[in-house]
Design a protein around this motif. Sequence first.
Motif, mmCIF file in Angstrom:
data_model
loop_
_atom_site.group_PDB
_atom_site.id
_atom_site.type_symbol
_atom_site.label_atom_id
_atom_site.label_comp_id
_atom_site.label_asym_id
_atom_site.label_seq_id
_atom_site.Cartn_x
_atom_site.Cartn_y
_atom_site.Cartn_z
ATOM 1 N N VAL A 10 0.877 -1.176 0.000
ATOM 2 C CA VAL A 10 0.000 0.000 0.000
ATOM 3 C C VAL A 10 0.909 1.219 0.000
ATOM 4 N N SER A 31 -7.274 -1.300 2.631
ATOM 5 C CA SER A 31 -7.126 -2.027 1.361
ATOM 6 C C SER A 31 -6.127 -3.191 1.409
ATOM 7 N N LEU A 66 0.136 -3.624 -6.089
ATOM 8 C CA LEU A 66 0.230 -2.244 -5.594
ATOM 9 C C LEU A 66 -1.156 -1.644 -5.415
ATOM 10 N N ASP A 70 -4.673 8.703 -6.043
ATOM 11 C CA ASP A 70 -4.189 9.608 -7.091
ATOM 12 C C ASP A 70 -2.755 10.111 -6.939
ATOM 13 N N TYR A 71 -2.495 10.762 -5.811
ATOM 14 C CA TYR A 71 -1.243 11.495 -5.727
ATOM 15 C C TYR A 71 -0.034 10.554 -5.706
ATOM 16 N N GLY A 93 -4.135 -1.992 -8.264
ATOM 17 C CA GLY A 93 -5.557 -1.831 -7.960
ATOM 18 C C GLY A 93 -5.721 -0.669 -7.007
ATOM 19 N N VAL A 112 -6.335 -4.024 -12.038
ATOM 20 C CA VAL A 112 -7.690 -4.391 -11.614
ATOM 21 C C VAL A 112 -8.506 -3.106 -11.489
ATOM 22 N N TRP A 120 -10.553 -10.614 -7.391
ATOM 23 C CA TRP A 120 -9.161 -10.854 -6.993
ATOM 24 C C TRP A 120 -8.772 -12.331 -6.933
ATOM 25 N N GLU A 166 -14.768 -1.723 7.481
ATOM 26 C CA GLU A 166 -15.820 -0.795 7.074
ATOM 27 C C GLU A 166 -17.146 -1.538 7.098
ATOM 28 N N ASP A 217 -15.439 3.820 7.422
ATOM 29 C CA ASP A 217 -16.465 4.175 6.434
ATOM 30 C C ASP A 217 -16.356 5.641 6.023
ATOM 31 N N ASN A 218 -16.749 5.936 4.819
ATOM 32 C CA ASN A 218 -16.830 7.338 4.432
ATOM 33 C C ASN A 218 -17.863 8.049 5.280
ATOM 34 N N GLN A 245 -16.043 7.442 11.494
ATOM 35 C CA GLN A 245 -16.275 8.712 10.807
ATOM 36 C C GLN A 245 -17.664 8.746 10.199
ATOM 37 N N LEU A 339 -7.277 18.306 10.941
ATOM 38 C CA LEU A 339 -6.428 17.955 9.804
ATOM 39 C C LEU A 339 -6.664 19.067 8.791
ATOM 40 N N GLU A 370 -2.012 16.026 -2.825
ATOM 41 C CA GLU A 370 -2.148 15.296 -1.564
ATOM 42 C C GLU A 370 -2.642 16.178 -0.435
ATOM 43 N N GLY A 371 -2.989 17.403 -0.732
ATOM 44 C CA GLY A 371 -3.543 18.282 0.297
ATOM 45 C C GLY A 371 -2.504 19.156 0.973
HETATM 46 C C1 B12 Z 1 -7.630 5.568 5.733
HETATM 47 C C2 B12 Z 1 -7.754 6.786 4.840
HETATM 48 C C3 B12 Z 1 -6.699 7.657 4.839
HETATM 49 C C4 B12 Z 1 -5.433 7.436 5.646
HETATM 50 C C5 B12 Z 1 -4.433 6.587 4.861
HETATM 51 C C6 B12 Z 1 -4.503 6.814 3.378
HETATM 52 C C7 B12 Z 1 -3.423 6.156 2.566
HETATM 53 N N1 B12 Z 1 -2.720 6.931 1.844
HETATM 54 O O1 B12 Z 1 -3.225 5.007 2.577
HETATM 55 C C8 B12 Z 1 -4.977 8.895 5.870
HETATM 56 C C9 B12 Z 1 -5.634 9.418 7.133
HETATM 57 C C10 B12 Z 1 -3.488 9.130 5.974
HETATM 58 C C11 B12 Z 1 -5.622 9.555 4.667
HETATM 59 C C12 B12 Z 1 -5.172 10.721 4.158
HETATM 60 C C13 B12 Z 1 -5.773 11.312 3.081
HETATM 61 N N2 B12 Z 1 -6.874 10.943 2.421
HETATM 62 CO CO1 B12 Z 1 -7.845 9.392 2.858
HETATM 63 N N3 B12 Z 1 -9.003 8.047 3.264
HETATM 64 C C14 B12 Z 1 -8.892 7.024 4.035
HETATM 65 C C15 B12 Z 1 -10.216 6.251 4.027
HETATM 66 C C16 B12 Z 1 -11.012 6.723 5.222
HETATM 67 C C17 B12 Z 1 -10.129 4.765 4.073
HETATM 68 C C18 B12 Z 1 -9.272 4.151 2.973
HETATM 69 C C19 B12 Z 1 -9.609 2.709 2.940
HETATM 70 O O2 B12 Z 1 -8.956 1.921 3.577
HETATM 71 N N4 B12 Z 1 -10.727 2.389 2.265
HETATM 72 C C20 B12 Z 1 -11.299 1.082 2.220
HETATM 73 C C21 B12 Z 1 -10.707 0.307 1.057
HETATM 74 C C22 B12 Z 1 -11.180 -1.134 1.129
HETATM 75 O O3 B12 Z 1 -11.203 0.923 -0.116
HETATM 76 P P1 B12 Z 1 -10.243 1.112 -1.383
HETATM 77 O O4 B12 Z 1 -8.918 1.577 -0.952
HETATM 78 O O5 B12 Z 1 -10.947 1.868 -2.416
HETATM 79 O O6 B12 Z 1 -10.070 -0.389 -1.857
HETATM 80 C C23 B12 Z 1 -10.982 -1.088 -2.682
HETATM 81 C C24 B12 Z 1 -10.715 -0.892 -4.174
HETATM 82 O O7 B12 Z 1 -10.184 0.378 -4.494
HETATM 83 C C25 B12 Z 1 -9.808 -2.015 -4.515
HETATM 84 N N5 B12 Z 1 -8.380 -1.971 -4.232
HETATM 85 C C26 B12 Z 1 -7.671 -1.151 -3.427
HETATM 86 N N6 B12 Z 1 -6.386 -1.478 -3.456
HETATM 87 C C27 B12 Z 1 -6.249 -2.541 -4.252
HETATM 88 C C28 B12 Z 1 -5.123 -3.258 -4.618
HETATM 89 C C29 B12 Z 1 -5.273 -4.337 -5.478
HETATM 90 C C30 B12 Z 1 -4.092 -5.114 -5.887
HETATM 91 C C31 B12 Z 1 -6.563 -4.675 -5.974
HETATM 92 C C32 B12 Z 1 -6.743 -5.814 -6.862
HETATM 93 C C33 B12 Z 1 -7.682 -3.927 -5.631
HETATM 94 C C34 B12 Z 1 -7.518 -2.869 -4.767
HETATM 95 O O8 B12 Z 1 -10.361 -3.062 -3.750
HETATM 96 C C35 B12 Z 1 -10.717 -2.559 -2.458
HETATM 97 C C36 B12 Z 1 -11.899 -3.320 -1.951
HETATM 98 O O9 B12 Z 1 -12.986 -3.248 -2.817
HETATM 99 C C37 B12 Z 1 -10.835 6.700 2.677
HETATM 100 C C38 B12 Z 1 -12.345 6.660 2.673
HETATM 101 C C39 B12 Z 1 -12.819 5.238 2.389
HETATM 102 N N7 B12 Z 1 -13.656 4.721 3.245
HETATM 103 O O10 B12 Z 1 -12.406 4.619 1.440
HETATM 104 C C40 B12 Z 1 -10.242 8.094 2.503
HETATM 105 C C41 B12 Z 1 -9.873 8.531 1.103
HETATM 106 C C42 B12 Z 1 -9.137 7.414 0.415
HETATM 107 N N8 B12 Z 1 -8.941 9.613 1.365
HETATM 108 C C43 B12 Z 1 -9.071 10.599 0.558
HETATM 109 C C44 B12 Z 1 -8.335 11.797 0.675
HETATM 110 C C45 B12 Z 1 -8.798 12.941 -0.189
HETATM 111 C C46 B12 Z 1 -7.263 11.891 1.546
HETATM 112 C C47 B12 Z 1 -6.365 13.099 1.709
HETATM 113 C C48 B12 Z 1 -5.865 13.659 0.404
HETATM 114 C C49 B12 Z 1 -7.114 14.087 2.573
HETATM 115 C C50 B12 Z 1 -6.411 15.372 2.727
HETATM 116 N N9 B12 Z 1 -6.903 16.379 2.076
HETATM 117 O O11 B12 Z 1 -5.443 15.492 3.419
HETATM 118 C C51 B12 Z 1 -5.196 12.547 2.526
HETATM 119 C C52 B12 Z 1 -4.003 12.171 1.659
HETATM 120 C C53 B12 Z 1 -2.813 12.690 2.331
HETATM 121 C C54 B12 Z 1 -1.725 11.744 2.206
HETATM 122 N N10 B12 Z 1 -0.559 12.340 2.222
HETATM 123 O O12 B12 Z 1 -1.924 10.547 2.089
HETATM 124 C C55 B12 Z 1 -10.161 10.350 -0.458
HETATM 125 C C56 B12 Z 1 -9.752 9.929 -1.841
HETATM 126 C C57 B12 Z 1 -8.430 10.336 -2.302
HETATM 127 C C58 B12 Z 1 -8.213 10.157 -3.747
HETATM 128 N N11 B12 Z 1 -7.480 11.065 -4.281
HETATM 129 O O13 B12 Z 1 -8.654 9.243 -4.407
HETATM 130 C C59 B12 Z 1 -10.983 9.221 0.238
HETATM 131 C C60 B12 Z 1 -11.700 8.250 -0.700
HETATM 132 C C61 B12 Z 1 -12.018 9.985 1.069
HETATM 133 C C62 B12 Z 1 -13.067 10.646 0.204
HETATM 134 N N12 B12 Z 1 -14.318 10.319 0.392
HETATM 135 O O14 B12 Z 1 -12.825 11.479 -0.631
HETATM 136 N N13 B12 Z 1 -6.664 8.856 4.216
#
Ligand code: B12
Length: 479
Positions: A10, A31, A66, A70-71, A93, A112, A120, A166, A217-218, A245, A339, A370-371
């Motif tokens: 990650v 993730s 991986l 975005d960033y 992904g 993916v 997966w 979540e 959760d979002n 949250q 934050l 990245e903010g």
């Molecule tokens: C934990 C979290 C964080 C953590 C860690 C983030 C990290 N970099 O790893 C912290 C608190 C640091 C963080 C920070 C930020 N975050 Co944040 N964060 C989250 C949060 C709450 C949970 C992420 C998560 O675990 N989701 C659950 C997983 C299961 O979802 P997922 O990642 O999408 O994974 C699914 C698929 O995408 C896919 N998938 C994912 N990875 C992989 C890999 C493979 C191989 C495969 C096959 C599939 C796959 O399968 C998964 C299951 O279906 C989300 C909201 C949310 N609930 O998603 C926001 C979110 C990801 N964050 C967001 C944002 C905007 C930020 C910030 C930019 C906020 C800010 N302005 O400061 C900062 C980034 C700063 C930084 N330097 O990183 C946005 C999106 C960002 C984007 N650009 O896409 C989200 C979606 C919130 C939102 N509603 O807008 N964040």
Amino acid sequence: MSKPKLQIIVLFQNLGEQQAYFARSPAPPLSGALVAGLTPPIVEVDLLHEMVRPVDYDTDADFIALSFMDYCAPHAYEVAQEFRKRGKIVVAGGKYPSTFPKEVIPHMDSTVVGEAEKVWPRVVEDMVKGRLKKVYEAPFAPSLENIPPPRYDLVESDFAVPVVTEATRGCKYKCSFCQLTIQSAPFRLRPIEDVIGDLTSTAKLPLRKRKLAMLIDNNLGGDLGYAKDLLREIAKLKLWGLGTQFSFDCLHDDEFVDLLVEARCGMAFIGLESLNEPSLSSVHKKQNKVEEYKELFLKLKERGILTFTGMMLALDEDTPSYYQSLPEELDGIDPSSILTSISIPIPGTPFHTQVEAEGRIFDHDLSHYEGDHLVFRPKKVTPEQVFEAYQRINKHFYSWKSIFKRWWRFITTMKTKGSLVWRVFRPLLLSSILFKLSVFQRDHAQKKVYPVSASELAADELTRQESWSQENRLSEPAE
Ligand code: B12
Ligand code: SF4
């Protein structure tokens, strides 16, 4: 014969300066552990969070997966290239590959698109059998039933709270800057027994880690009836602390707030985003009402729930006078931690479409989204004013004097019901969380924000006019 090895990574890096930056957040994103939990036992699995340790190019893994947003995409391409040079098979992904697959596909052996759950296991099978396809498309917004528990046992010991899960996906609101507005999947619920199953699949962890959990959760309160039923079940687990949250408007529901306490919630992340009503309207954050902030946050403080809130700068209706009064206004509302981030026009969101159409984006380097960087011109404040406000707000909010005063207000306002042990233990635990969170945010705010000087801005403008060509731009997000 030993199994082939898969390493899930990650990614997390601020790439704004030369040296790498690894965040010390208390909890990992979900993730990595989730994808590890979905992986069939035909491979050995390893998990690396770049938030706490650097990528190891000398790994003995055969396959690399991986996950990135975005960033981190430019960084992900470099990481993939390094691994591929070493003969590893690299699959991508996550949020960014799912939104902009055309950008990612050329850099990976396989990509993916969408949520991992349904697709997966097949990807891993194809990988092992040497018949990996270039792209796998997951069904859009699939049912969330029967997702196996995440592999918390693989999460690095650096994370104080490895148990993250979540209960829901999506959100009913449409804030124009939010990543969720891009593909607008419906709000979905997981069966409560599955969520409880995750929170209790922790036997391999030490007790202090089993007793803390985060629902990432979002918007947990997207369906308040469901959220209340879930909290009633979580209450039975007698956790030491739960973080979650949800959107600000949920605080109107007293039963929900009381059930948070029953479930032993100690911290709630709530995006206030701005204390300026016109700025909130400009991003369609209709559910937030500034005049209610103080009163509704007090509800949480009285119940011993720390409030962690997102504050966005550089929104279109922000003015110099708003920035001037912001530190004192924040003191009045008294969140436990903030934050502060500079608004990001996340590609694909309505906010991005708007600033792009108005020609206001001057920095197209995705690694700056990245903010911590200002990448566009806000309407009513200059880049210098945004940077100055960021520094002043954080300097004030995270001065040791403010941190101690806040802690004292919290500890003297909160009331805890229950046994004597719990009444002594809870304030101690919450104090430790408050100080850790404050130190982490203070450190981040001091080290990681990048000014845009007038000359840089002018140079950016020039570069944009001279060399920014259509093919450098992102493709449209996937349908
Ligand atoms: C934990 C979290 C964080 C953590 C860690 C983030 C990290 N970099 O790893 C912290 C608190 C640091 C963080 C920070 C930020 N975050 Co944040 N964060 C989250 C949060 C709450 C949970 C992420 C998560 O675990 N989701 C659950 C997983 C299961 O979802 P997922 O990642 O999408 O994974 C699914 C698929 O995408 C896919 N998938 C994912 N990875 C992989 C890999 C493979 C191989 C495969 C096959 C599939 C796959 O399968 C998964 C299951 O279906 C989300 C909201 C949310 N609930 O998603 C926001 C979110 C990801 N964050 C967001 C944002 C905007 C930020 C910030 C930019 C906020 C800010 N302005 O400061 C900062 C980034 C700063 C930084 N330097 O990183 C946005 C999106 C960002 C984007 N650009 O896409 C989200 C979606 C919130 C939102 N509603 O807008 N964040
Ligand atoms: S309330 Fe939060 S999760 Fe929902 S759309 Fe707005 S920013 Fe996104």
